[in-house]
Design an enzyme around this catalytic site. Sequence first.
Site, PDB file in Angstrom:
ATOM      1  N   ASN A  21       0.370  10.042  -1.591  1.00 53.40           N
ATOM      2  CA  ASN A  21      -0.602   8.941  -1.628  1.00 53.40           C
ATOM      3  C   ASN A  21      -1.492   9.093  -0.394  1.00 53.40           C
ATOM      4  O   ASN A  21      -1.076   8.775   0.706  1.00 53.40           O
ATOM      5  CB  ASN A  21       0.153   7.605  -1.619  1.00 53.40           C
ATOM      6  CG  ASN A  21      -0.776   6.410  -1.506  1.00 53.40           C
ATOM      7  OD1 ASN A  21      -1.991   6.541  -1.623  1.00 53.40           O
ATOM      8  ND2 ASN A  21      -0.183   5.238  -1.288  1.00 53.40           N
ATOM      9  N   LYS A  23      -4.077   7.523   0.380  1.00 53.70           N
ATOM     10  CA  LYS A  23      -4.654   6.241   0.832  1.00 53.70           C
ATOM     11  C   LYS A  23      -6.146   6.418   1.141  1.00 53.70           C
ATOM     12  O   LYS A  23      -6.806   7.263   0.533  1.00 53.70           O
ATOM     13  CB  LYS A  23      -3.855   5.675   2.013  1.00 53.70           C
ATOM     14  CG  LYS A  23      -2.355   5.583   1.674  1.00 53.70           C
ATOM     15  CD  LYS A  23      -1.571   4.747   2.630  1.00 53.70           C
ATOM     16  CE  LYS A  23      -0.098   4.744   2.217  1.00 53.70           C
ATOM     17  NZ  LYS A  23       0.740   3.917   3.075  1.00 53.70           N
ATOM     18  N   HIS A 108       0.951  -1.000  -5.390  1.00 55.01           N
ATOM     19  CA  HIS A 108       1.340  -0.588  -4.035  1.00 55.01           C
ATOM     20  C   HIS A 108       1.351  -1.817  -3.124  1.00 55.01           C
ATOM     21  O   HIS A 108       0.509  -2.710  -3.260  1.00 55.01           O
ATOM     22  CB  HIS A 108       0.359   0.468  -3.512  1.00 55.01           C
ATOM     23  CG  HIS A 108       0.830   1.093  -2.239  1.00 55.01           C
ATOM     24  ND1 HIS A 108       0.676   0.468  -1.022  1.00 55.01           N
ATOM     25  CD2 HIS A 108       1.476   2.255  -1.998  1.00 55.01           C
ATOM     26  CE1 HIS A 108       1.214   1.240  -0.083  1.00 55.01           C
ATOM     27  NE2 HIS A 108       1.706   2.325  -0.646  1.00 55.01           N
ATOM     28  N   GLU A 110       0.318  -2.316  -0.262  1.00 51.16           N
ATOM     29  CA  GLU A 110      -0.962  -2.599   0.416  1.00 51.16           C
ATOM     30  C   GLU A 110      -1.910  -3.339  -0.524  1.00 51.16           C
ATOM     31  O   GLU A 110      -2.680  -4.208  -0.092  1.00 51.16           O
ATOM     32  CB  GLU A 110      -1.570  -1.291   0.950  1.00 51.16           C
ATOM     33  CG  GLU A 110      -0.791  -0.799   2.165  1.00 51.16           C
ATOM     34  CD  GLU A 110      -0.818   0.705   2.386  1.00 51.16           C
ATOM     35  OE1 GLU A 110      -1.672   1.395   1.809  1.00 51.16           O
ATOM     36  OE2 GLU A 110       0.060   1.182   3.134  1.00 51.16           O
ATOM     37  N   GLU A 180       9.546   1.094  -2.578  1.00 51.45           N
ATOM     38  CA  GLU A 180       8.970   1.248  -1.241  1.00 51.45           C
ATOM     39  C   GLU A 180       9.214  -0.013  -0.433  1.00 51.45           C
ATOM     40  O   GLU A 180       8.458  -0.986  -0.548  1.00 51.45           O
ATOM     41  CB  GLU A 180       7.464   1.508  -1.339  1.00 51.45           C
ATOM     42  CG  GLU A 180       7.121   2.775  -2.086  1.00 51.45           C
ATOM     43  CD  GLU A 180       5.760   3.316  -1.669  1.00 51.45           C
ATOM     44  OE1 GLU A 180       5.715   4.451  -1.182  1.00 51.45           O
ATOM     45  OE2 GLU A 180       4.753   2.593  -1.798  1.00 51.45           O
ATOM     46  N   GLY A 186       4.689   3.456   6.602  1.00 52.60           N
ATOM     47  CA  GLY A 186       3.817   3.756   7.730  1.00 52.60           C
ATOM     48  C   GLY A 186       4.386   3.333   9.074  1.00 52.60           C
ATOM     49  O   GLY A 186       3.687   3.319  10.078  1.00 52.60           O
ATOM     50  N   SER A 225       7.878   6.219   4.954  1.00 50.54           N
ATOM     51  CA  SER A 225       8.160   7.120   6.071  1.00 50.54           C
ATOM     52  C   SER A 225       9.027   8.317   5.688  1.00 50.54           C
ATOM     53  O   SER A 225       9.857   8.765   6.484  1.00 50.54           O
ATOM     54  CB  SER A 225       8.779   6.339   7.242  1.00 50.54           C
ATOM     55  OG  SER A 225       7.853   5.361   7.723  1.00 50.54           O
TER      56      SER A 225
HETATM   57  P1  PGA Z   1       4.257   6.370   4.380  1.00 55.22           P
HETATM   58  O1  PGA Z   1       3.594   5.616   3.125  1.00 55.22           O
HETATM   59  O2  PGA Z   1       4.917   7.615   3.851  1.00 55.22           O
HETATM   60  O3  PGA Z   1       3.102   6.666   5.304  1.00 55.22           O
HETATM   61  O4  PGA Z   1       5.256   5.431   4.965  1.00 55.22           O
HETATM   62  C1  PGA Z   1       4.238   5.572   1.889  1.00 55.22           C
HETATM   63  C2  PGA Z   1       3.388   4.818   0.892  1.00 55.22           C
HETATM   64  O5  PGA Z   1       2.756   3.833   1.269  1.00 55.22           O
HETATM   65  O6  PGA Z   1       3.332   5.196  -0.303  1.00 55.22           O
END
Ligand code: PGA
Length: 271
Positions: A21, A23, A108, A110, A180, A186, A225
């Site tokens: 992803n 982003k 997601h 976010e 997740e 993140g 992560s």
């Molecule tokens: P990350 O994000 O690997 O940077 O923690 C995962 C995601 O949001 O899909």
Amino acid sequence: MTQSTNKSGGPMSRGYLVAGNWKMNGSSASNAALVEGLLRGIAECPAIDVLVCPPALYLDAVRRHIGAAPIAVGGQNLSDEREPGAYTGELHASMLNDVGCSHVLVGHSERRTLYGENDACVARKFVVAQAGGLIPVLCIGETLAEREADQTEIVLKRQLDAVIAAAGIGAFINAVVAYEPVWAIGTGRTASVEQAQAAHAFIRGVLAANDAKIANSVRLLYGGSVKADNAASLFSCEDVDGGLIGGASLKAPEFLAICASAQILAASLDA
Ligand code: PGA
């Protein structure tokens, strides 16, 4: 080997999926360099499926650059509208399909937290994605406050049930679920192997309460992560069928190393 542990072989094969992803990152130039890097290493991962989800503006270029190489392309988001029309700034599922996307992320965290997508909206997007010929990657997960209040299973069940109610359990034949935990996205803080497996087993159990056969066939990805140095232990959990990778998907060597972890496990299951 029982069927439930058989991730990459046999009639109920699930197989590994490693998804990146990207982003809201990248540019034409940096995407081209990233894809070049992936193309150099992807042939070493023939036993797994790999997906990248660039920003919408770059989907077409990335898809063309990948060409016939075995890397699928997916969107990060789509409109919840059933039909195209006067919705300024939105993207219809058929448009993602038109430029060669096979998948789309839905729900997601976010999108849920920063853009106010509630369970009903996410469920509509899931339905519209499938109607447009896309495989939704349904993202679910609890916040830190919810985990600390012992609400993890309640939240996961609520998020899943909203989609099952809207789409029906049969729709999960053509879907992926990504667990997740919001507190791990993140942050550099990964769920432990035990936490990941427990959540994944719970998710599969919720699906199985509706249809055991379908539950056994749905790929459940872990996200939050994931890095080259923790992927192998997470992916070796019985109910973890790959990962949804954010930050670590932006560097080809790191992402390919994560893919290689899945490849090793997939090859050992095949053996
Ligand atoms: P990350 O994000 O690997 O940077 O923690 C995962 C995601 O949001 O899909």
